[in-house]
Structures are given as C-alpha cells and as structure tokens.
Motif scaffolding. Structure first.
Motif, PDB file in Angstrom:
ATOM      1  N   PHE A 131      37.477  65.348  -1.250  1.00  0.00           N
ATOM      2  CA  PHE A 131      37.029  66.805  -1.875  1.00  0.00           C
ATOM      3  C   PHE A 131      38.090  67.390  -2.252  1.00  0.00           C
ATOM      4  O   PHE A 131      38.404  68.642  -1.830  1.00  0.00           O
ATOM      5  CB  PHE A 131      36.303  67.391  -0.581  1.00  0.00           C
ATOM      6  N   ASP A 132      38.850  66.932  -3.190  1.00  0.00           N
ATOM      7  CA  ASP A 132      40.023  67.547  -3.642  1.00  0.00           C
ATOM      8  C   ASP A 132      39.720  68.622  -4.618  1.00  0.00           C
ATOM      9  O   ASP A 132      38.492  68.756  -5.249  1.00  0.00           O
ATOM     10  CB  ASP A 132      41.016  66.639  -4.651  1.00  0.00           C
ATOM     11  N   ASP A 133      40.443  69.651  -4.810  1.00  0.00           N
ATOM     12  CA  ASP A 133      40.170  71.133  -5.464  1.00  0.00           C
ATOM     13  C   ASP A 133      39.628  70.738  -6.920  1.00  0.00           C
ATOM     14  O   ASP A 133      38.704  71.356  -7.295  1.00  0.00           O
ATOM     15  CB  ASP A 133      41.365  71.886  -5.375  1.00  0.00           C
ATOM     16  N   ASP A 134      40.580  69.766  -7.443  1.00  0.00           N
ATOM     17  CA  ASP A 134      40.390  69.718  -8.807  1.00  0.00           C
ATOM     18  C   ASP A 134      38.995  68.904  -9.319  1.00  0.00           C
ATOM     19  O   ASP A 134      38.285  69.205  -9.949  1.00  0.00           O
ATOM     20  CB  ASP A 134      41.434  68.940  -9.582  1.00  0.00           C
ATOM     21  N   VAL A 136      36.305  69.027  -7.204  1.00  0.00           N
ATOM     22  CA  VAL A 136      35.196  69.980  -6.683  1.00  0.00           C
ATOM     23  C   VAL A 136      34.906  70.795  -7.873  1.00  0.00           C
ATOM     24  O   VAL A 136      33.790  70.915  -8.371  1.00  0.00           O
ATOM     25  CB  VAL A 136      35.688  70.945  -5.488  1.00  0.00           C
ATOM     26  N   VAL A 137      36.000  71.408  -8.547  1.00  0.00           N
ATOM     27  CA  VAL A 137      35.633  72.314  -9.793  1.00  0.00           C
ATOM     28  C   VAL A 137      35.246  71.508 -10.805  1.00  0.00           C
ATOM     29  O   VAL A 137      34.355  71.924 -11.556  1.00  0.00           O
ATOM     30  CB  VAL A 137      37.274  72.657 -10.250  1.00  0.00           C
ATOM     31  N   GLY A 141      31.147  72.065 -11.931  1.00  0.00           N
ATOM     32  CA  GLY A 141      30.824  72.564 -13.428  1.00  0.00           C
ATOM     33  C   GLY A 141      29.818  71.654 -14.003  1.00  0.00           C
ATOM     34  O   GLY A 141      28.943  72.135 -14.711  1.00  0.00           O
ATOM     35  N   GLN A 142      29.737  70.361 -13.716  1.00  0.00           N
ATOM     36  CA  GLN A 142      28.804  69.537 -14.098  1.00  0.00           C
ATOM     37  C   GLN A 142      27.295  69.765 -13.475  1.00  0.00           C
ATOM     38  O   GLN A 142      26.365  69.993 -14.238  1.00  0.00           O
ATOM     39  CB  GLN A 142      29.218  68.140 -13.815  1.00  0.00           C
ATOM     40  N   LEU A 143      27.359  70.161 -12.182  1.00  0.00           N
ATOM     41  CA  LEU A 143      26.199  70.472 -11.683  1.00  0.00           C
ATOM     42  C   LEU A 143      25.698  71.916 -12.140  1.00  0.00           C
ATOM     43  O   LEU A 143      24.460  72.168 -12.204  1.00  0.00           O
ATOM     44  CB  LEU A 143      26.326  70.544 -10.185  1.00  0.00           C
ATOM     45  N   LEU A 144      26.618  72.823 -12.508  1.00  0.00           N
ATOM     46  CA  LEU A 144      26.117  74.130 -12.996  1.00  0.00           C
ATOM     47  C   LEU A 144      25.498  74.063 -14.379  1.00  0.00           C
ATOM     48  O   LEU A 144      24.670  74.753 -14.915  1.00  0.00           O
ATOM     49  CB  LEU A 144      27.248  75.136 -13.066  1.00  0.00           C
ATOM     50  N   LEU A 186      29.900  77.726  -3.047  1.00  0.00           N
ATOM     51  CA  LEU A 186      30.061  76.754  -1.822  1.00  0.00           C
ATOM     52  C   LEU A 186      31.605  76.589  -1.791  1.00  0.00           C
ATOM     53  O   LEU A 186      32.360  76.378  -2.738  1.00  0.00           O
ATOM     54  CB  LEU A 186      29.456  75.304  -2.381  1.00  0.00           C
ATOM     55  N   THR A 187      32.069  76.243  -0.778  1.00  0.00           N
ATOM     56  CA  THR A 187      33.261  75.995  -0.204  1.00  0.00           C
ATOM     57  C   THR A 187      33.670  74.684   0.258  1.00  0.00           C
ATOM     58  O   THR A 187      32.696  73.966   0.576  1.00  0.00           O
ATOM     59  CB  THR A 187      33.885  77.045   0.808  1.00  0.00           C
TER      60      THR A 187
END
Length: 438
Positions: A131-134, A136-137, A141-144, A186-187
């Motif tokens: 679950f690396d930050d990059d 996750v971002v 973005g793909q899901l949004l 989500l965090t």
C-alpha cells in the motif's frame, strides 16, 4: 511468449466435460481445499475466495475493500509495483484480484516448473501488501475516474437506484466501489483495516485444478496461507427487500430507455430450487426460445434482447430481469412482461417447454468445465454454496427428475405478479402515470 503459453494452457488443459473427480484436501496446518488433478499439461489453476467481500466495508468507508484489492498487485514484500510486475512477467504467472458484494476472489495460474516461485510471489501479495503512497494515489485516481464515468452511464445510474430502493441501508443498497467523497477520504489505515477484515482464514475457500497432487497441494496451502489473519470482520445481517409492485421512472435524455424488473426469489437450498430453476429458464432464459424473448422480441420487435433469472446473494434472493427499448416501445414492452408474469403464475409451463428446458440445461452444463481456471472457480463456488462434493455428477439427474406437476406448482409459488416491481431510466412515451424519481 511464456505468458501466451500460460494462457493457452489455461484454456486447453481440460476439455469441456462434467465428469471431474474432486478430492478434498486438508493440509497439516488445517487449510482445506478441493482438488481436481490433471497431469496432461504442466499447469495449475488456483482459486481462493474469502466470504464477505465489499459487504465488509466499515461504516463511512465505502470503497475501501475495492481500493485495497486493486492495490494487491501494486507492490508486496520487498517489491514495489514495478518490481512485482517484472517478477510476475518473468515467471509467466497470471494473478487476478477482484472484489464483489459477497466475496473477495484471487485467481492464480502458473506453470509447474515455476510453481514454488509463483506461490512465493503470490504469498507476498496476500500476506505482505505494501500500500505504497504513490500506488495508492495512482489507483485511487483510476477508481475516481471510473466513479465519475458511472454518473453519466444510464445503466449504472439505474443499477444504483434499484439497489438503493430494494435494499435500503443494507450494504447491498450502495455501490460497492463507493462514492467520490468516500474514496477520496480513505487512508492507508483504512486499507489495512479492509485487508484484515476480508482476507482472513475463517472466511476462506480454495479450489485447485491441474498438475499437482493432493500432497503437493497440502504443502502449497501451508506455504501460501500461513501468515494470513485468523479471523475476519463481522458479516452483515440478511437484507430486507422492498418489492412493492410499483413503477419508478428516472428521467434521462436518451432515445432508448432501460428497464429493470423483479421481486424476491428463493434460497439455493430450498427443496423447490430445481423446479424453480427450470421454470425461470422457460420464462427468461433458453436464448431466443424463452417466453420473454418470444413475446417481447420475436413477436413484437420491442427489444433486441431480454432476460430474467433467479439469483442468490449471501443475504438475499431475487428474481430479476432487464431489457432496453426505444422510448416509443417501452410502455408496450412493460405491459407484455406483466402479462407474461401473470400468465406463468396462473398457467405454468407446457410439457414441451419443460422438455426443452431440461435439454438446454443438461446439455449446456458440461460447457462450463472448459478449462482449469473455470473448474477451479466452480469448485470454490460449490464450497461457498454448501453443495456436496459429488454435486457435479448428480446435478443433471436433479434437473431431469423435475416433473410437470412440480414445475407448475413452483411456478405459482415463485411468480408473484402483485410484487413485480419496475424501474425505468430514459424518456419513455406513455409512462406519465409512473412514480417520478429525479
């Protein structure tokens, strides 16, 4: 090239047949699986499912399971996303991670010669996701983007409105991918919670097919699964469904409207399941020979296609149908569906329809067993539904045992015209008396 070989093996390893021999395997660590050995090709398909799926999203965290599952291949253990992808490619393995309302599913296909290394790579994804930050971002973005696209798709709008109306506050009542607001909030901690809630041993079912023995599978299970959480989240209660026999119209600018209709169904373990399955196929299945296709499409040309089917979720059962029609044809098509639903409840089916349904269902059943991956998926599904290990061998006998009296008695039970509920999206002519939803 190796990946193309793996895909070919996945498709060809077993011919389309239903005479498979299933073994029950229990490892030293207590992990259970069903196995079909097939040693003609050096290839194994593994299917792992965890009961619960997106229904285990925590309150206010809708979309957390979907986002978490989408990140399982985006880095694990010592490998970041690129390193994981390169290792996967080098081994010619194929992994699939997906979540649905009732389950979280993991598919793996690998060559016998790479089995140990492939299992080690999969273990890292299951037991040590980063679950690396990059990552996750990027995946968020793909899901949004997908969520924004759904807001302009009439089929998606209809599906979400239907689920909300039918299931209310139950997890089934909201889209399991969440909303833009919920996904945006989500965090990483939420993702870790979703992982612990869903990927736990007490929720797990396993099926394996291919070039592996029972003893080898037992060792594989212990190597693969030993570090997973022991106990997952609390499963939801049964859903209370709202079928009021009404009709709702959602206004949407389009030349073609979409209709969904349905009411409650019955459980898979109900003694009337097989008669119900047959009569539901007469109504909404059997390809072009189903009643709805005959009456709505073939005789009147009101749609290109229409179907209806019995289905069972873990916490609800239903009998749903759907079709599209030009705006000036929709009102007539809805009337035809209502008439056919009432006719089935009152008159049942004919001997000819019963025989045609039996021929179709028994003849098409072996076609489901057209490759290792499909069979592994079926093995898991059987376990999750509580079916006996010999079900494949006896299923067609149960279909053929249904009599005409059985079918018509059950038709009167499962077809409920007064509860048949409709929802339409579009600008259909002649539906001014419908309830209006904006």
């Amino acid at each position: 090239m190796m990946r193309f070989i793996l895909i070919a093996l996945a498709l060809l390893a077993l011919p389309a047949r239903a005479d498979v021999e299933i073994q029950s395997v229990t490892s030293k660590g207590g992990h259970k699986a069903w196995l079909v050995e097939e040693h003609s090709l050096p290839f194994v398909a593994l299917e792992i499912s965890f009961r619960g799926g997106t229904s285990l999203d925590r309150p206010g965290k809708r979309g957390s399971v979907e986002l978490m599952v989408s990140l399982l291949e985006e880095g694990a253990g010592e490998l970041d996303a690129r390193g994981f992808a390169e290792a996967n490619e080098a081994l010619a393995t194929s992994f699939g991670f997906r979540a649905s309302r009732d389950s979280l599913n993991i598919s793996a296909q690998f060559l016998t010669e790479n089995r140990d290394a492939s299992v080690a790579l999969l273990r890292s994804a299951l037991a040590s996701p980063r679950f690396d930050d990059d990552a996750v971002v990027r995946v968020r973005g793909q899901l949004l983007s997908s969520l924004r696209s759904r807001q302009t798709n009439p089929g998606d709008i209809l599906s979400e409105a239907w689920d909300s109306a039918i299931f209310g506050d139950h997890p089934y009542g909201t889209y399991d991918g969440g909303t833009e607001a919920s996904v945006q909030s989500l965090t990483r901690d939420d993702l870790i919670t979703a992982y612990k809630d869903t990927m736990a041993l007490d929720l797990m079912y396993v099926g394996a097919v291919g070039d592996i023995t029972a003893d080898e599978l037992a060792v594989l299970l212990d190597n693969l699964l030993s570090d997973l959480p022991e106990k997952g989240g609390s499963l939801p209660d049964r859903a209370e469904q709202n079928f009021d026999g009404g009709q709702t119209l959602i206004h949407f600018e389009t030349p073609q409207s979409i209709a969904r209709f349905g009411h409650g169904g019955l459980r898979r373990d109900d003694q009337d399941f097989f008669p119900a399955y047959l009569v539901s196929q007469v109504m909404g299945g059997l390809g072009s020979d189903g009643r709805l296709m005959q009456e709505v499409r073939e005789k009147r040309g009101l749609t290109y296609g229409i179907g209806a089917y019995l289905f069972e979720l873990d916490y609800a059962e239903g009998f749903y149908g759907q079709f599209s029609s030009q705006n000036d044809n929709m009102a007539e098509a809805l009337d035809v569906v209502r008439r056919e639903w009432a006719r089935m409840a009152e008159e049942g089916i004919t001997p000819e329809e019963l025989n045609a349904a039996k021929t179709y269902l028994t003849g098409s059943y072996p076609l489901r067993f057209d490759g290792n991956s499909n069979i592994a998926n079926i093995l898991v599904g059987m376990q999750m539904e509580g079916l006996p290990i010999d079900y494949i061998a006896t299923r067609n006998d149960k279909v053929n045992a249904v009599t005409l009296d059985d079918a018509n008695r059950v038709a009167a039970r499962i077809f409920q015209p007064d509860e048949l509920t409709f929802m339409v999206i579009g600008k259909p002519d002649g539906l001014s008396d419908a309830d209006i939803a904006n």
